[in-house]
Design an enzyme around this catalytic site. Structure first.
Site, PDB file in Angstrom:
ATOM      1  N   GLU A 345      59.426 -31.129  17.598  1.00  0.00           N
ATOM      2  CA  GLU A 345      60.210 -31.143  18.847  1.00  0.00           C
ATOM      3  C   GLU A 345      60.264 -32.517  19.517  1.00  0.00           C
ATOM      4  O   GLU A 345      60.162 -32.609  20.738  1.00  0.00           O
ATOM      5  CB  GLU A 345      59.636 -30.101  19.828  1.00  0.00           C
TER       6      GLU A 345
HETATM    7  C1  ACM Z   1      55.746 -25.707  17.571  1.00  0.00           C
HETATM    8  O1  ACM Z   1      55.647 -24.498  17.810  1.00  0.00           O
HETATM    9  N1  ACM Z   1      56.389 -26.506  18.398  1.00  0.00           N
HETATM   10  C2  ACM Z   1      55.162 -26.304  16.370  1.00  0.00           C
END
Ligand code: ACM
Length: 529
Positions: A345
Site C-alpha cells: 500500500e
Molecule cells: C496489508 O494488509 N496491507 C498487507
C-alpha cells in the site's frame, strides 16, 4: 543335586526380582484401564497417522518422567504442561520403570514418515506411543519432541475421572506418527496500530505453540507507531512510539525486551520474523526524523486508521544510510533467516521510486545476511537475491513472484486475515475483505489455492492479525480463536486429513481447555461447545 542347584537358582531369582520390586515398585493405578476409541483422541491439528489402541493410560499422582539430560527444556515443558492440566507435577526419575513418560531422541524410520526430502519437515516429526503402562515420545530433534509434547498435553482430558483426593485422568492408548505438511505455519500480530505489552505477546505465543505454529511475524512499525528501540535513533521511540490508534499511550520494546520475546518464542520452537514496513506505512518514523519524508507534506503524529499516505524518500541517500543501520540492528538481534520489508500500500510512492526502493532495501537485507520477505506488491521490483512473496491481496503479483523464483507465503485476506469479522455482529474486526466464519476459515486448501501451480512453491500459511480494532489480550483472542486453530490444521495436517465435521467435534473438546485458560475465544454457533 541338579534339582537342588536349580531350586537354589530359582529362589535366588525370586529374591532378586522381589527386591527389585521393593526398590522400584510398580505403581498401582487407583482405577482399572478404560475402553477408549478414536473419538477420545482430540489432537488439533490432526496428526498424519493415528492408530487407536482401545485401552487407556491412567494418569495419577505416581506418574513419572524418565530423566534425559539432553532434554531439560522439553522435560520442563512436559512437566509444567502436565501440572497445569492435572494439578500435580510428575516426578523426574533416573531409572527406567513402568508407568513413566520417556522422551527419546532417535532417528525415525523412513517407513513411518514416507520419503519426504524436506529436512525442515522431518525436523518437526515425532512418534507418540501410549500403552497401558508407559508413554514413549520419539523424535530426531528437540523440535520434534516439542511438537509431540503438545499432542500429548492435548490428550489430557479437561475433567478427571474421579473426584476427591486421588484424581485420575484417562488417556487413550494409541500410536501416532506425525509431521507437518507446510514448512512455515505462522501468525502475525500488528503491534504498531495498537501496542501489545511483552506479557500480552508472550501469552499469544504460548497459545500458538500448543497448536504447533512455528513462526510469529511481528508487524513492528507503521504510520501510528514504531515499536522497537533503535540505538542511534532515539526519536523513533521518543516520538514515534508515543501513541497509537485512538490516541492511547502506545509503547515500545527495548532491545532487551525484544530479545526476551525472541528467546521466549524460541523456547517454544517458534521463530520471530521482524517486519519494518516501508516505503509506505512509515509516518511514525517520518515524524521522528523528517529528513526521511518523501511525500512533501509536513508530517504529524497519526492516530487514525487510513493507509497509503506516507512514504520514505526513495531518492535520498540518507534514507538508505538510516535503513542500513536499522536493518543491521535487527539482523544482529534476530536469529531468523528472514527480515520482512513490508512493501504494501505505498500509494504515494511513484512506481519507479517504489521499484528502486525495494531493490535497494532487499540488497541491504542481503548485505546483513538475511532473506527479504515482502507483501505481494514487492514483485514489481527485480529483486536480485532470494526472497519470499507474501500474498495478501493480488494473486497476479504472487504469480509474477513465482516467475521470478520466489516461494509464496499465503495470507489471502479474504481467507486468512484474523482481523476480519466473523459476521455482522462481531464485536471486533473489520470487513473490507470478507466476513470469515469458522467454516470459511477452515474450508479451503492452501496447497491448491493456485490451481496451476505446483504446491511446492507454497512455503507456508500465515494468519495475520491487524490491530486497528483490538488493544488487549481479550480482544486479540476474540478474533484469533478459534480461527487460528483452523489455520494450524490447514498448515500442519496433510490435505487428506482435512475434515470439517471431525474438526468441529475435536474443537468442541478444546473449548473447555480454552475456557480454563481464560482465553476469550469466539463461541461460534457452528460448534456445539
Ligand atoms: C496489508 O494488509 N496491507 C498487507
Amino acid at each position: 543335586m541338579k534339582i537342588l542347584k536349580l531350586s537354589i537358582w530359582m529362589i535366588g531369582i525370586a529374591l532378586i526380582s522381589s527386591s527389585c520390586e521393593l526398590l522400584n515398585p510398580q505403581p498401582k493405578s487407583p482405577v482399572e484401564a478404560q475402553a477408549t476409541t478414536m473419538d477420545d483422541i482430540s489432537i488439533l491439528p490432526e496428526p498424519m497417522y493415528t492408530e487407536a489402541g482401545g485401552s487407556s493410560f491412567i494418569i495419577f499422582d505416581a506418574l513419572s518422567v524418565l530423566s534425559n539430560p539432553s532434554q531439560e527444556k522439553n522435560q520442563n515443558a512436559l512437566i509444567s504442561g502436565l501440572e497445569e492440566r492435572v494439578g500435580f507435577a510428575p516426578e523426574l526419575i533416573e531409572n527406567n520403570r513402568d508407568y513413566q513418560i520417556a522422551l527419546s531422541i532417535e532417528p525415525l524410520s523412513e517407513e513411518a514418515l514416507g520419503n519426504t526430502a524436506n529436512e525442515a519437515l522431518l525436523d518437526e516429526a515425532y512418534v507418540l506411543e501410549i500403552s497401558e503402562k508407559n508413554i514413549l515420545l520419539k523424535a530426531a530433534t528437540d523440535e520434534g519432541l516439542f511438537r509431540g509434547i503438545q499432542s500429548l498435553l492435548q490428550l489430557v482430558p479437561s475433567e478427571s475421572l474421579t473426584e476427591g483426593e486421588q484424581e485420575v485422568y484417562v488417556l487413550p492408548t494409541l500410536k501416532i506418527v506425525d509431521m507437518p505438511q507446510m514448512e512455515i505455519r505462522s501468525a502475525m500480530l500488528d503491534v504498531a496500530r495498537h501496542f501489545f505489552s511483552v506479557d500480552e505477546v508472550k501469552r499469544y505465543i504460548n497459545q500458538l505453540a500448543l497448536y504447533k505454529y512455528n513462526t510469529f511475524h511481528m508487524h513492528l512499525t507503521d504510520d501510528q507507531g514504531w515499536r522497537v528501540e533503535m540505538k542511534n535513533w532515539p526519536a523513533l521511540t521518543e516520538i514515534g512510539a508515543a501513541t497509537e490508534v485512538g490516541g492511547g499511550a502506545g509503547g515500545f520494546y527495548t532491545q532487551e525486551e525484544f530479545t526476551e520475546l525472541i528467546n521466549y518464542a524460541a523456547d517454544r520452537h517458534i521463530e520471530i520474523i521482524p517486519e519494518i514496513d516501508m516505503p509506505g506505512h512509515t509516518n511514525a518514523a517520518i515524524v521522528s526524523y523528517p529528513q526521511l519524508n518523501g511525500n512533501g507534506k509536513t508530517p504529524e503524529v497519526y492516530t487514525g486508521t487510513n493507509v497509503g499516505f506516507s512514504t520514505f524518500d526513495a531518492n535520498n541517500e540518507e534514507v538508505y544510510a538510516f535503513l542500513d543501520d536499522i536493518l543491521g540492528q535487527f539482523a544482529a538481534i534476530s536469529p531468523s533467516k528472514y527480515i520482512h520489508i513490508g512493501g504494501d500500500e505505498s500509494h504515494v510512492t511513484k512506481k519507479k521510486d517504489y521499484i528502486k526502493f525495494v531493490e535497494r532495501v532487499e540488497a541491504l537485507v542481503r548485505k546483513h545476511g538475511k532473506v527479504a520477505i515482502g507483501w505481494d506488491e514487492i514483485t514489481q521490483a527485480d529483486i536480485s537475491g532470494p526472497a519470499v512473496v507474501q500474498l495478501w491481496n493480488n494473486e497476479k503479483n504472487a504469480l509474477v513472484g513465482v516467475e521470478k523464483g520466489m516461494p509464496i507465503l499465503l495470507s489471502p485476506a479474504k481467507k486468512a486475515y484474523l482481523d476480519m469479522k466473523y459476521n455482522e455482529d462481531s464485536e471486533f474486526g473489520l470487513n473490507w475483505a470478507a466476513y470469515i466464519e469458522l467454516e470459511n476459515a477452515y474450508n479451503w486448501n492452501p496447497s491448491t489455492y493456485f490451481s496451476d501451480l505446483d504446491p511446492s512453491v507454497i512455503l507456508g500459511l500465515e494468519a495475520p492479525l491487524w490491530s486497528e480494532t483490538i488493544y488487549d489480550s481479550a480482544s486479540l483472542e476474540y478474533l484469533a480463536f478459534p480461527r487460528a486453530i483452523a489455520y494450524a490444521e490447514l498448515a500442519w495436517s496433510q490435505t487428506d486429513n482435512y475434515n470439517w465435521e471431525r474438526f468441529k467435534s475435536k474443537l468442541k473438546s478444546h473449548g473447555s481447555w480454552l475456557e480454563k485458560q481464560d482465553i476469550n475465544f469466539y463461541r461460534s454457533t457452528e460448534i456445539d461447545w
